[in-house]
Motif scaffolding. Structure first.
Motif, PDB file in Angstrom:
ATOM      1  N   LEU A   1     -86.598 -98.537  19.016  1.00 44.21           N
ATOM      2  CA  LEU A   1     -86.074 -97.707  17.930  1.00 44.21           C
ATOM      3  C   LEU A   1     -86.480 -98.264  16.568  1.00 44.21           C
ATOM      4  CD1 LEU A   1     -82.497 -97.033  19.366  1.00 44.21           C
ATOM      5  CD2 LEU A   1     -84.396 -95.405  19.265  1.00 44.21           C
TER       6      LEU A   1
ATOM      7  N   TYR B   1     -81.710 -90.303  21.997  1.00 42.16           N
ATOM      8  CA  TYR B   1     -81.838 -91.313  20.945  1.00 42.16           C
ATOM      9  C   TYR B   1     -83.063 -91.047  20.069  1.00 42.16           C
ATOM     10  CZ  TYR B   1     -78.358 -94.120  23.428  1.00 42.16           C
ATOM     11  OH  TYR B   1     -77.210 -94.563  24.029  1.00 42.16           O
TER      12      TYR B   1
ATOM     13  N   CYS C   1     -78.713 -92.744  17.698  1.00 41.57           N
ATOM     14  CA  CYS C   1     -79.213 -94.116  17.828  1.00 41.57           C
ATOM     15  C   CYS C   1     -78.513 -95.105  16.894  1.00 41.57           C
ATOM     16  CB  CYS C   1     -80.717 -94.155  17.575  1.00 41.57           C
ATOM     17  SG  CYS C   1     -81.186 -93.988  15.849  1.00 41.57           S
TER      18      CYS C   1
END
Length: 609
Positions: free
Chosen positions: A420, A481, A498
């Motif tokens: 991420l 996410y 997320c």
């Protein structure tokens, strides 16, 4: 009692179709239609939908009209009914003028039990005039989900079928389908004007089908498919679905090069080639069709032993419908699938580029998300699948990959945060391959030019393989996410979900990315349900069926299904009376085929004495 009833439904079931008793709601559906009321029937493929209109068609005086979406389907159903001694016919574009005129004459004379018609032909003025002059006892609309724009197989020509209620207000109508969620059910009722119809929903479970779903590994999907077929379904009929026409042709050619009988089928091929492929699939043993979703709706072949997907279907309805083409005879069959991240990106791009209304696009997106959820699930596949259709199963099935080989989970919190963070630090505009290169510390010109080799995330994921990182990204997308840019080049962006993960407020466990466990048996030329000791008689019965089918120019399964042959294999009847007790043997088939099969069985009976 309806004065038009000429025979009891159970008597017809026994003597014409050769079955001892109705299954599930069949009897109640038949009673409903015979009383003059409309019905909507949801019943899984192989569950006996056709009997719900075929039996009342024979029990009532007059002719039943069956709306069928495909020429090949109606031709095969008519062939099968004729083998059972039923007066059935069809009207479609394959007939000469003389052939069509003969069918019209039979309808007017009242000598037909069932007439199959395509929706386009049914509603033209000439056909409507013909039907008004005939004695019609019911109208059956097969593959009724085709009427719904929310369904997975919408066909515009089905929309006008609601007019049938106006043209024939006193004739009961029965709509039938194997797949329809709640929204689709309501639209079927609305579109067809079935305002007072009884709705019958059978279990969606197909317990004879074993489900396998696994993720693609680099370059392995094609080889895995070949191993699956050779190890589990040598010389058996199957369907392989691919997302693109190009992929269809590549896989069909490659399987053929490996010694399998594999034929390509998609809408871009000449009509004559498609017809030849379909006929070979229906008439021959061991043929594999590699196809887009253009192939399969309404395919009546009962002995398809496997359906494989090399790409992710766009919805659970489509997956259920396509996998449901396996094991229609109730004998063991398999649904096998390999998919990858690129499938998700491609399907979302296709949805984004479609001309559908935004409301329909949102529904399609929800359906794709549900399909992803099924694919990524670590729970029993069957429980998840049935739950989508509103059916709760309290116990795991024991007949899917997750039950047979429970997936391993791992704490992926740290690598997920790294993934991420890499999406964020590179500007939320790059695709998976580039992001993995950054995470693994790959030095190339593009990464250097953009300065991404100077980022704190550069090289932090070098310990994980490319497959593991692709699995992490795929699951992050599936769980919401990350989102995929469907209008550009598949760039990833962060979703609101997320934030807690990035802030360290939650952890994340994911399915462990491992190569799929091979579930196979020693390669052999007989199905699992036939033992080594029984194989000689099994092949003799199949040879007899094939010879009789060739003589009559019909597919072998219209003579007898594999389930009937298996019953013969076990019961080994020696008289015509005993032969009548075999499942699927009615009076006409007993008189037509009994002697031939008894002569095949007799030597094997003498050997055991």
């Amino acid at each position: 009692m309806n004065p038009n009833v000429i025979s009891s439904p159970l008597h017809i079931l026994n003597t014409v179709f050769g079955y001892p008793a109705f299954r599930g709601p069949q009897a109640e559906v038949i009673d409903t239609v015979m009383s003059g009321r409309d019905a909507l029937v949801l019943m899984p493929t192989g569950g006996g939908k056709s009997l719900c209109y075929q039996v009342p068609a024979l029990a009532l005086s007059g002719t039943a009209i069956v709306v069928s979406p495909l020429i090949a389907l109606m031709q095969d159903q008519v062939a099968a009914l004729r083998q059972a001694g039923v007066a059935a016919a069809f009207l479609n574009s394959t007939q000469t003028g003389e052939e069509a005129q003969l069918v019209r004459k039979q309808l007017r004379a009242g000598t037909l039990d069932l007439l199959y018609v395509a929706p386009e032909r049914l509603l033209n003025a000439d056909t409507l005039s013909l039907l008004r002059d005939a004695s019609i006892n019911l109208i059956a609309i097969d593959e009724a989900h085709c009427v719904s724009q929310w369904g997975h197989d919408f066909r515009p020509e089905y929309i006008r079928l609601g007019e049938l209620g106006q043209y024939f207000p006193d004739i009961p109508r029965i709509a039938l389908t194997a797949t329809a969620d709640g929204t689709t059910q309501q639209e079927i009722l609305y579109r067809l004007g079935l305002n007072n119809a009884r709705v019958f929903i059978s279990s969606f479970d197909r317990p004879n089908i074993r489900y396998h779903i696994a993720q693609n590994h680099a370059g392995s999907a094609r080889d895995a498919l070949l191993r699956f077929i050779r190890d589990n379904h040598a010389n058996e009929a199957g369907i392989v679905y691919c997302l693109s026409r190009k992929r269809v042709e590549e896989i069909a050619a490659w399987l053929s090069d490996q010694g399998l009988t594999a034929l390509a089928y998609h809408a871009g091929l000449p009509a004559t080639q498609r017809e030849q492929t379909l006929r070979r699939f229906l008439d021959e043993d061991g043929v594999i069709v590699v196809a887009t979703i253009a192939f399969g709706m309404g395919i009546d072949k009962p002995d398809v032993r496997f359906v494989a997907h090399l790409n992710l279907p766009k919805s659970i309805e489509a997956y259920y419908q396509e996998t449901g083409r396996a094991g229609r005879d109730g004998l063991p069959a398999e649904a096998w699938m390999r998919y990858g991240l690129q499938d998700v990106i491609t399907l979302r791009q296709m949805m984004s580029e479609s001309n559908a209304d935004e409301a329909i696009k949102r529904i399609e997106q929800h359906k794709l998300d549900a399909m992803l959820g099924l694919s990524e699930s670590t729970a029993c596949r069957r429980q998840t699948l049935l739950g989508y259709f509103g059916e709760q199963s309290t116990e795991p099935c024991g007949n899917c990959d997750n039950c047979l080989t429970p997936p391993q989970m791992w704490d992926a919190t740290l690598p997920a945060r790294q993934a991420l963070s890499t999406v964020h630090r590179t500007g939320q505009r790059f695709g998976v391959n580039y992001l993995i290169d950054v995470l693994r510390g790959k030095t190339d010109e593009r990464i250097t030019q953009l300065g991404h080799d100077k980022l704190s995330v550069f090289g932090v994921g070098h310990a994980h393989t490319i497959d593991i990182w692709r699995g992490i990204f795929r699951q992050l997308i599936a769980q919401g996410y990350l989102s995929v840019d469907t209008e550009g080049f598949g760039g990833l962006a962060l979703c609101e979900r997320c934030r807690p993960l990035l802030r360290g407020e939650e952890s994340l466990w994911l399915r462990q990315i491992t190569k799929p466990v091979k579930i196979s048996r020693k390669t052999r030329d007989r199905p699992d349900f036939v033992s080594d000791e029984e194989s000689e008689l099994w092949e003799a019965l199949r040879a007899c069926r094939k010879r009789l089918a060739t003589e009559r120019g019909v597919p072998p399964y219209t003579i007898f299904h594999d389930a009937s042959l298996l019953d013969m294999l076990h019961a080994r009847p020696t008289t015509l009376d005993a032969f009548t007790d075999i499942s699927g043997v009615g009076a006409h088939k007993r008189d037509t085929y009994g002697a031939a099969f008894l002569s095949v069985i007799a030597p094997f009976v003498r050997r055991t004495r």
